[in-house]
Enzyme design. Structure first.
Site, PDB file in Angstrom:
ATOM      1  N   ASP A 102     -10.588  48.882 -29.555  1.00  0.00           N
ATOM      2  CA  ASP A 102     -10.803  48.179 -30.803  1.00  0.00           C
ATOM      3  C   ASP A 102     -11.452  46.843 -30.461  1.00  0.00           C
ATOM      4  OD1 ASP A 102      -8.722  47.385 -33.735  1.00  0.00           O
ATOM      5  OD2 ASP A 102     -10.883  47.358 -33.386  1.00  0.00           O
ATOM      6  N   SER A 103     -12.209  46.300 -31.432  1.00  0.00           N
ATOM      7  CA  SER A 103     -13.130  45.185 -31.113  1.00  0.00           C
ATOM      8  C   SER A 103     -12.461  43.821 -31.164  1.00  0.00           C
ATOM      9  CB  SER A 103     -14.261  45.189 -32.154  1.00  0.00           C
ATOM     10  OG  SER A 103     -13.662  45.096 -33.451  1.00  0.00           O
ATOM     11  N   GLN A 198     -15.523  48.289 -44.507  1.00  0.00           N
ATOM     12  CA  GLN A 198     -14.545  47.401 -45.124  1.00  0.00           C
ATOM     13  C   GLN A 198     -14.641  47.522 -46.651  1.00  0.00           C
ATOM     14  OE1 GLN A 198     -12.108  45.865 -43.742  1.00  0.00           O
ATOM     15  NE2 GLN A 198     -12.638  46.079 -41.570  1.00  0.00           N
ATOM     16  N   GLY A 225      -9.566  47.841 -42.717  1.00  0.00           N
ATOM     17  CA  GLY A 225      -9.040  47.134 -43.886  1.00  0.00           C
ATOM     18  C   GLY A 225      -7.974  47.906 -44.636  1.00  0.00           C
ATOM     19  N   ASP A 275      -5.073  56.270 -35.106  1.00  0.00           N
ATOM     20  CA  ASP A 275      -4.292  55.563 -34.080  1.00  0.00           C
ATOM     21  C   ASP A 275      -3.182  54.815 -34.791  1.00  0.00           C
ATOM     22  OD1 ASP A 275      -6.032  53.001 -34.888  1.00  0.00           O
ATOM     23  OD2 ASP A 275      -4.296  52.346 -33.697  1.00  0.00           O
ATOM     24  N   CYS A 313      11.337  71.258 -30.621  1.00  0.00           N
ATOM     25  CA  CYS A 313      10.312  70.396 -30.016  1.00  0.00           C
ATOM     26  C   CYS A 313      10.146  70.743 -28.544  1.00  0.00           C
ATOM     27  CB  CYS A 313      10.731  68.928 -30.157  1.00  0.00           C
ATOM     28  SG  CYS A 313       9.579  67.765 -29.395  1.00  0.00           S
ATOM     29  N   CYS A 315       8.927  68.812 -26.211  1.00  0.00           N
ATOM     30  CA  CYS A 315       8.704  67.629 -25.358  1.00  0.00           C
ATOM     31  C   CYS A 315       9.777  67.538 -24.273  1.00  0.00           C
ATOM     32  CB  CYS A 315       8.678  66.348 -26.196  1.00  0.00           C
ATOM     33  SG  CYS A 315      10.286  65.604 -26.499  1.00  0.00           S
ATOM     34  N   HIS A 344       9.097  61.557 -26.992  1.00  0.00           N
ATOM     35  CA  HIS A 344       9.280  62.479 -28.132  1.00  0.00           C
ATOM     36  C   HIS A 344       8.344  62.115 -29.296  1.00  0.00           C
ATOM     37  CE1 HIS A 344      10.952  64.882 -31.337  1.00  0.00           C
ATOM     38  NE2 HIS A 344      10.950  63.762 -32.056  1.00  0.00           N
TER      39      HIS A 344
HETATM   40  C1  LIG Z   1       1.226  49.242 -40.604  1.00  0.00           C
HETATM   41  O1  LIG Z   1       1.264  48.961 -39.229  1.00  0.00           O
HETATM   42  C2  LIG Z   1       0.881  47.640 -38.905  1.00  0.00           C
HETATM   43  O2  LIG Z   1      -0.495  47.461 -39.169  1.00  0.00           O
HETATM   44  C3  LIG Z   1      -1.243  47.823 -38.012  1.00  0.00           C
HETATM   45  C4  LIG Z   1      -1.918  49.117 -38.327  1.00  0.00           C
HETATM   46  N1  LIG Z   1      -2.901  48.914 -39.352  1.00  0.00           N
HETATM   47  C5  LIG Z   1      -4.178  48.627 -39.015  1.00  0.00           C
HETATM   48  N2  LIG Z   1      -5.134  48.388 -39.932  1.00  0.00           N
HETATM   49  C6  LIG Z   1      -6.253  48.075 -39.248  1.00  0.00           C
HETATM   50  C7  LIG Z   1      -7.511  47.663 -39.679  1.00  0.00           C
HETATM   51  C8  LIG Z   1      -8.492  47.338 -38.722  1.00  0.00           C
HETATM   52  C9  LIG Z   1      -9.798  46.831 -39.119  1.00  0.00           C
HETATM   53  O3  LIG Z   1     -10.103  46.678 -40.319  1.00  0.00           O
HETATM   54  N3  LIG Z   1     -10.679  46.487 -38.155  1.00  0.00           N
HETATM   55  C10 LIG Z   1     -10.370  46.625 -36.822  1.00  0.00           C
HETATM   56  N4  LIG Z   1     -11.303  46.257 -35.905  1.00  0.00           N
HETATM   57  N5  LIG Z   1      -9.192  47.114 -36.401  1.00  0.00           N
HETATM   58  C11 LIG Z   1      -8.222  47.456 -37.342  1.00  0.00           C
HETATM   59  C12 LIG Z   1      -6.947  47.884 -36.901  1.00  0.00           C
HETATM   60  C13 LIG Z   1      -5.961  48.179 -37.858  1.00  0.00           C
HETATM   61  N6  LIG Z   1      -4.628  48.536 -37.743  1.00  0.00           N
HETATM   62  C14 LIG Z   1      -0.274  47.979 -36.867  1.00  0.00           C
HETATM   63  O4  LIG Z   1      -0.743  47.200 -35.782  1.00  0.00           O
HETATM   64  C15 LIG Z   1       1.017  47.445 -37.428  1.00  0.00           C
HETATM   65  O5  LIG Z   1       1.149  46.052 -37.162  1.00  0.00           O
HETATM   66 ZN   LIG Z   2      10.882  66.098 -28.647  1.00  0.00          ZN
END
Ligand SMILES: CO[C@@H]1O[C@H](CNc2nc3cc4c(=O)[nH]c(N)nc4cc3[nH]2)[C@@H](O)[C@H]1O
Ligand SMILES: [Zn+2]
Length: 378
Positions: A102-103, A198, A225, A275, A313, A315, A344
């Site tokens: 991720d950037s 976005q 976003g 992810d 499961c 695992c 798990h």
């Molecule tokens: C609901 O859980 C919380 O929220 C985060 C997951 N939600 C999330 N939305 C995101 C949006 C973006 C984005 O717009 N741009 C870039 N570059 N990376 C992103 C990474 C993202 N991750 C977890 O880290 C946790 O803290």
């Molecule tokens: Zn398991």
């Protein structure tokens, strides 16, 4: 079932997408320098060049294909030049599967205190030592070229939730200009750069963002976003507006998602990649994921429960250990306890995406989704 040929284009090419039923669900294959991977896929999060508490060998065993690392964290510590000198992220962490970085577009805004955004980029204070730092599209892309991931992300702003329409509009337009700057700065062949859509929670801004980025022709698209605290129906509405505008023969990656109910809905809209820190994060406080919801192994109810977390499961934790044993380890603060719940939870989500892929290939995804949602309590 209708299959439509993908195009074997440059890396991170998406092919053999099989669409099913009247949903947008599809099963595809993602080509990268480190292998060809099946979608839909879940990518375990290894923020600081390690998926917390599990080894690369265990990740391979449980079927992980692509793992995620964060430029923001590695840029601050140990530095991306150091990782480049070590031979790149794959060598550094001994992972020969796929890596996506991720950037920093999200972490700067969620982790870095006292940030200031200008057209040039984002100034922020390091959450590690409070030093003043600066990230721009050019710096973020150079850092990701140093890390050497197979798929890297354009530098963007993840718009906070909620946000005023005017702010979301200006920020989204800037993110598109940053995507163009990311593209120009990206000179490493054999590495795919994905743009990030976005638009906040505004349908029209989502459509403008998607159309503008598609016309810049990226090999794949992240949807950003989202998963920032909005109600799930709002997230699904944004997917409904955005995904159909993205090219069918390119991968779609919903960033930061999530729980199994969100995954199955997002796959229905045509998402291929996910992810989330959720499985590893909740594991560390003793919560296991199961097809009927969460199971807090730490609870006293399991003190004498000699069954595995989930009898069906496959695992390592469920094949060899009982809830009582894992609860004992967690209560005793034994590291092996959270290793077992992490193993798990990761296996559960990796296996869940495999089951969705199989259902799509057998043209029974919609009934799979019905059955799953009926028994899963959020
Ligand atoms: C609901 O859980 C919380 O929220 C985060 C997951 N939600 C999330 N939305 C995101 C949006 C973006 C984005 O717009 N741009 C870039 N570059 N990376 C992103 C990474 C993202 N991750 C977890 O880290 C946790 O803290
Ligand atoms: Zn398991």
């Amino acid at each position: 079932t209708c299959a439509f040929a993908g195009q074997k284009k440059v890396l991170a090419a998406y092919e053999e997408a099989v669409k099913c039923g009247y949903s947008g669900a599809r099963a595809g294959r993602l080509h990268t320098p480190h292998g060809v991977f099946d979608t839909p896929m879940f990518m375990p999060v290894g923020t600081q060049a390690t998926v917390k508490a599990v080894s690369p060998r265990e990740l391979k065993e449980m079927g992980a294909q692509i793992i995620l690392s964060n430029t923001y964290h590695l840029y601050l510590r140990p530095g991306t030049e150091l990782v480049a000198e070590a031979g790149g992220l794959h060598r550094f962490m001994d992972w020969d599967g796929g890596i996506l970085t991720d950037s920093g577009g999200f972490q700067v805004f969620s982790l870095g205190p006292l940030r200031k955004i200008t057209e040039e980029g984002a100034a922020f204070r390091s959450h590690i030592d409070g030093s003043t730092q600066f990230l721009s599209p050019e710096i973020a892309i150079k850092a990701q070229m140093n890390l050497g991931a197979d798929i890297i992300m354009a530098f963007d702003e993840c718009i906070p939730y909620p946000a005023e329409y005017q702010y979301a509009k200006l920020s989204t337009e800037r993110t598109t200009r940053w995507a163009e700057r990311s593209q120009k700065a990206h000179t490493r062949s054999g590495q795919a750069l994905f743009a990030i859509v976005q638009g906040g929670m505004y349908q029209d801004l989502r459509r403008v963002s998607a159309n503008d980025l598609v016309s810049l022709d990226f090999p794949g698209y992240g949807i950003g976003g989202l998963s920032v605290g909005e109600p799930k129906p709002v997230m699904y509405e944004m997917l409904e507006q955005t995904v159909p505008l993205l090219p069918e023969n390119k991968p779609r990656y919903l960033m930061g998602v999530g729980t199994p109910d969100c995954l199955v809905e997002a796959v229905r809209y045509g998402i291929d990649m996910f992810d989330c820190v959720f499985p590893t994060r909740v594991a560390r406080n003793g919560t296991a994921m199961t097809k009927s919801g969460r199971l807090v192994v730490k609870n006293a109810a399991y003190a004498k429960d000699f069954l595995p977390i989930d009898e069906n499961c496959g695992c390592y934790a469920c094949q060899n250990f009982s809830r009582a044993y894992i609860r004992h380890l967690l209560k005793a603060d034994e590291i092996f306890g959270l290793r077992l719940t992490t193993i798990h939870n990761l296996y559960f989500l990796l296996d869940f995406t495999k089951k969705m892929r199989q259902a799509i290939l057998e043209d029974r995804f919609l009934s799979f989704r019905e059955e799953f949602l009926a028994q899963y309590c959020k």
